[in-house]
Motif scaffolding. Structure first.
Motif, PDB file in Angstrom:
ATOM      1  N   PRO A  88       0.834  -1.203   0.000  1.00 62.26           N
ATOM      2  CA  PRO A  88       0.000   0.000   0.000  1.00 62.26           C
ATOM      3  C   PRO A  88       0.868   1.253   0.000  1.00 62.26           C
ATOM      4  CG  PRO A  88       0.084  -0.940   2.202  1.00 62.26           C
ATOM      5  CD  PRO A  88       0.827  -1.889   1.304  1.00 62.26           C
ATOM      6  N   ALA A  89       0.586   2.174  -0.901  1.00 60.18           N
ATOM      7  CA  ALA A  89       1.402   3.385  -1.016  1.00 60.18           C
ATOM      8  C   ALA A  89       1.045   4.432   0.022  1.00 60.18           C
ATOM      9  CB  ALA A  89       1.231   3.975  -2.413  1.00 60.18           C
ATOM     10  N   ASP A  90      -0.165   4.366   0.580  1.00 61.13           N
ATOM     11  CA  ASP A  90      -0.654   5.447   1.433  1.00 61.13           C
ATOM     12  C   ASP A  90      -0.584   5.134   2.920  1.00 61.13           C
ATOM     13  OD1 ASP A  90      -1.385   6.683  -0.988  1.00 61.13           O
ATOM     14  OD2 ASP A  90      -3.293   5.615  -0.991  1.00 61.13           O
ATOM     15  N   ASN A  91      -0.064   3.972   3.268  1.00 61.64           N
ATOM     16  CA  ASN A  91      -0.029   3.579   4.667  1.00 61.64           C
ATOM     17  C   ASN A  91       1.031   4.354   5.433  1.00 61.64           C
ATOM     18  OD1 ASN A  91       0.946   1.427   6.948  1.00 61.64           O
ATOM     19  ND2 ASN A  91      -1.218   1.187   6.475  1.00 61.64           N
ATOM     20  N   ARG A  92       0.788   4.527   6.714  1.00 60.66           N
ATOM     21  CA  ARG A  92       1.751   5.223   7.579  1.00 60.66           C
ATOM     22  C   ARG A  92       3.125   4.558   7.547  1.00 60.66           C
ATOM     23  NH1 ARG A  92       1.164   5.356  14.202  1.00 60.66           N
ATOM     24  NH2 ARG A  92       3.091   6.536  14.631  1.00 60.66           N
ATOM     25  N   TRP A  93       3.138   3.249   7.327  1.00 56.21           N
ATOM     26  CA  TRP A  93       4.381   2.486   7.394  1.00 56.21           C
ATOM     27  C   TRP A  93       4.880   2.068   6.021  1.00 56.21           C
ATOM     28  CZ3 TRP A  93       6.303   3.274  11.915  1.00 56.21           C
ATOM     29  CH2 TRP A  93       5.442   3.492  13.000  1.00 56.21           C
ATOM     30  N   SER A  94       4.483   2.789   4.983  1.00 55.14           N
ATOM     31  CA  SER A  94       4.879   2.421   3.617  1.00 55.14           C
ATOM     32  C   SER A  94       6.391   2.435   3.442  1.00 55.14           C
ATOM     33  CB  SER A  94       4.232   3.373   2.610  1.00 55.14           C
ATOM     34  OG  SER A  94       2.832   3.193   2.589  1.00 55.14           O
ATOM     35  N   ASP A  95       7.073   3.424   4.009  1.00 50.56           N
ATOM     36  CA  ASP A  95       8.525   3.504   3.843  1.00 50.56           C
ATOM     37  C   ASP A  95       9.217   2.304   4.493  1.00 50.56           C
ATOM     38  OD1 ASP A  95       8.308   5.835   2.419  1.00 50.56           O
ATOM     39  OD2 ASP A  95       8.811   7.152   4.094  1.00 50.56           O
ATOM     40  N   LEU A  96       8.752   1.913   5.666  1.00 50.66           N
ATOM     41  CA  LEU A  96       9.331   0.744   6.346  1.00 50.66           C
ATOM     42  C   LEU A  96       9.125  -0.502   5.500  1.00 50.66           C
ATOM     43  CD1 LEU A  96       8.958  -0.161  10.112  1.00 50.66           C
ATOM     44  CD2 LEU A  96       8.514  -1.857   8.353  1.00 50.66           C
ATOM     45  N   LEU A  97       7.925  -0.665   4.954  1.00 51.88           N
ATOM     46  CA  LEU A  97       7.636  -1.834   4.130  1.00 51.88           C
ATOM     47  C   LEU A  97       8.472  -1.822   2.848  1.00 51.88           C
ATOM     48  CD1 LEU A  97       3.746  -1.911   4.537  1.00 51.88           C
ATOM     49  CD2 LEU A  97       5.394  -3.432   5.640  1.00 51.88           C
ATOM     50  N   LEU A  98       8.613  -0.640   2.245  1.00 51.46           N
ATOM     51  CA  LEU A  98       9.429  -0.538   1.038  1.00 51.46           C
ATOM     52  C   LEU A  98      10.882  -0.897   1.315  1.00 51.46           C
ATOM     53  CD1 LEU A  98       8.003   2.714  -0.582  1.00 51.46           C
ATOM     54  CD2 LEU A  98       8.116   0.472  -1.677  1.00 51.46           C
ATOM     55  N   GLN A  99      11.395  -0.438   2.451  1.00 51.23           N
ATOM     56  CA  GLN A  99      12.773  -0.760   2.809  1.00 51.23           C
ATOM     57  C   GLN A  99      12.962  -2.266   2.961  1.00 51.23           C
ATOM     58  OE1 GLN A  99      14.072   1.039   6.473  1.00 51.23           O
ATOM     59  NE2 GLN A  99      16.228   0.564   6.116  1.00 51.23           N
ATOM     60  N   ALA A 100      11.982  -2.920   3.607  1.00 48.72           N
ATOM     61  CA  ALA A 100      12.058  -4.371   3.768  1.00 48.72           C
ATOM     62  C   ALA A 100      11.991  -5.073   2.420  1.00 48.72           C
ATOM     63  CB  ALA A 100      10.929  -4.847   4.678  1.00 48.72           C
ATOM     64  N   ALA A 101      11.161  -4.583   1.524  1.00 51.45           N
ATOM     65  CA  ALA A 101      11.029  -5.198   0.198  1.00 51.45           C
ATOM     66  C   ALA A 101      12.325  -5.067  -0.591  1.00 51.45           C
ATOM     67  CB  ALA A 101       9.873  -4.555  -0.558  1.00 51.45           C
ATOM     68  N   ARG A 102      12.966  -3.912  -0.483  1.00 50.18           N
ATOM     69  CA  ARG A 102      14.214  -3.700  -1.210  1.00 50.18           C
ATOM     70  C   ARG A 102      15.338  -4.575  -0.671  1.00 50.18           C
ATOM     71  NH1 ARG A 102      12.811   2.574  -0.817  1.00 50.18           N
ATOM     72  NH2 ARG A 102      11.629   2.794  -2.759  1.00 50.18           N
ATOM     73  N   GLY A 103      15.233  -4.974   0.575  1.00 48.55           N
ATOM     74  CA  GLY A 103      16.235  -5.844   1.153  1.00 48.55           C
ATOM     75  C   GLY A 103      15.950  -7.321   0.971  1.00 48.55           C
ATOM     76  N   SER A 104      14.859  -7.637   0.301  1.00 46.70           N
ATOM     77  CA  SER A 104      14.477  -9.032   0.084  1.00 46.70           C
ATOM     78  C   SER A 104      14.995  -9.532  -1.257  1.00 46.70           C
ATOM     79  CB  SER A 104      12.951  -9.164   0.129  1.00 46.70           C
ATOM     80  OG  SER A 104      12.368  -8.628  -1.056  1.00 46.70           O
TER      81      SER A 104
END
Length: 462
Positions: free
Chosen positions: A221-237
């Motif tokens: 989800p792009a609009d979630n409060r924690w989108s940046d945290l999730l994106l960081q985790a995805a980039r590290g996967s």
């Protein structure tokens, strides 16, 4: 049609020892109440019940065989498979089926919308190949391996729901599923009683990415409060791609316009250079956003997004999660029941109130406690007061100790009724409902709001 499991396949997968005659199973079951003739019955040992006690009943009901950890649980000469631990045996079947599967696998987690997303994707993908999805809300330590073990060998798309209420649970489940596409629907304050804060919940949801297949896709989800945290985790996967969805200008699948009514919405969105349009017969702004995530998943699977969008109108609500039921009550009053009784957290409660706001008629909110919120329970319940007012709620029927904090905060224009339990609340509600009312019923599973739904549906018999 080939068998789901043969005795030799199951023995090889589990490392167990066969007894009795050879067998073939068309399904896998852990509950004799749901067992179908031809199923392999797995005798799980639970906290309150031991499935070994039900082996004779399962075989009598037509089970093809029983997976057991105790040889004495099998009647003499009965078909069986003996393992050291039945849950580990079930997990071994799950791992074997996942390893040999040619299917494209989707895993879904999030604080809300998991089961609806799973059911929606099962509907959307079915036109493009044989699709297998978790039954009901089978998303925990036994539900996920059960769902994997039930996956037919010819499956083209497998869709699995992963739930949790403690850190590390999704990590263990994702390792079994090993998805090609991982979807996080949203992050919200659910299960706060088991986490130090919402950020910890976001990190727990991000565990789904740790087992993604190399080159797979993470959908966020792009609009979630924690989108940046999730994106960081995805980039590290090990993911090879990330797709975001939402209202933000930077979302890969971006909502351009929506026109909502009491029954659903017309949606327009942009993906790359393509404008996509669809009708969604699930009301609420949250369902519009959810549908963007479903379409992103289908796109990640290599399907034509326009063809998938054309099937959106086929998606239906899941029992206990938005089913609309017109009812005629014993006194003659016709009411519309919005059944959201399966579960609740603050985010899903607000989403349900948005659906209620869209309905014509007097708006009645029947709400039970949102559980597992820990020290935040009182303020999170009380914080719903503005949402009830904004939804135009005229009567609120509340049950449970935490909902008492909301009862004291509601505006004087809302008629408020409170009871300790749903069973005690039901007769108050039955006495007061009027012709034309629209009745939202929602609360955590442990609040037993299903008592209200069943009581109204049974014509007032609780």
């Amino acid at each position: 049609m080939s068998a789901l499991w043969t005795s030799s396949q199951a023995a090889a997968a589990s490392g167990g020892t066969l007894s009795g005659p050879a067998w073939q199973a068309d399904g896998v079951a852990i509950d004799t109440r749901e067992l179908q003739a031809g199923d392999l019955f797995v005798a799980l040992q639970g906290e309150h019940r031991d499935g070994h006690a039900f082996v004779p009943a399962a075989l009598a009901a037509g089970a093809a065989a029983a997976l057991v950890a105790r040889a004495d649980a099998l009647p003499e000469a009965a078909p069986g498979l003996l393992v050291a631990d039945t849950l580990l045996g079930l997990e071994a079947l799950a791992r074997a089926r996942r390893a040999e599967a040619g299917a494209r696998i989707v895993a879904i987690t999030g604080s809300a919308g998991k089961t609806t997303a799973k059911a929606a994707l099962a509907t959307l993908l079915a036109a493009f190949g044989p699709t297998h999805a978790s039954a009901k809300s089978h998303n925990n330590h036994w539900g996920v391996p059960l769902s994997l073990a039930r996956m037919p060998q010819d499956t083209a798309f497998g869709v699995f729901e992963l739930g949790m209420n403690h850190p590390g649970e999704i990590r263990a489940l994702a390792a079994q599923v090993r998805p090609h596409v991982a979807l996080v629907t949203t992050v919200a304050p659910a299960h706060l009683g088991h986490f130090p804060g919402e950020e910890a919940i976001a990190r727990a949801k991000a565990e789904i990415m740790e087992a993604i297949e190399p080159g797979g896709t993470v959908v966020l989800p792009a609009d979630n409060r924690w989108s940046d945290l999730l994106l960081q985790a995805a980039r590290g996967s090990q993911a090879g791609a990330i797709l975001t969805f939402g209202r933000s200008a930077g979302a890969d699948l971006r909502l351009l316009a929506e026109t909502g009514d009491a029954d659903g919405s017309r949606v327009e969105a942009r993906l790359g250079g393509r404008t996509l349009r669809w009708r969604l017969d699930l009301p609420g702004a949250h369902q519009v956003e959810n549908s963007l995530g479903w379409l992103a998943v289908a796109t990640a699977l290599g399907l034509d997004p326009e063809a998938v969008a054309g099937r959106m109108a086929l998606v239906r609500p899941v029992e206990g999660r938005g089913v609309r039921r017109p009812l005629r009550l014993p006194g003659g009053a016709a009411v519309l029941l919005l059944d959201e009784s399966y579960n609740a957290n603050p985010a899903s409660m607000r989403a349900a109130l948005d659906v209620l706001a869209r309905q014509p008629g007097r708006k009645v909110a029947v709400l039970g406690d949102m559980l597992e919120l820990g020290a935040q329970a009182e303020p999170l319940h009380a914080g719903l007061a503005p949402d009830l007012a904004a939804a135009g709620v005229e009567a609120a029927y509340l049950c449970g100790p935490a909902m008492a904090s909301l009862a004291g905060r509601l505006a004087c224009g809302i008629a408020v009724h409170h009871a300790p339990t749903s069973a005690e609340l039901l007769p108050l509600l039955q006495h007061e409902l009027r012709d034309g009312d629209v009745v939202l019923v929602k609360g955590s599973l442990g609040s037993r709001m299903r008592v209200i739904v069943d009581g109204l549906a049974a014509g007032g018999q609780g």
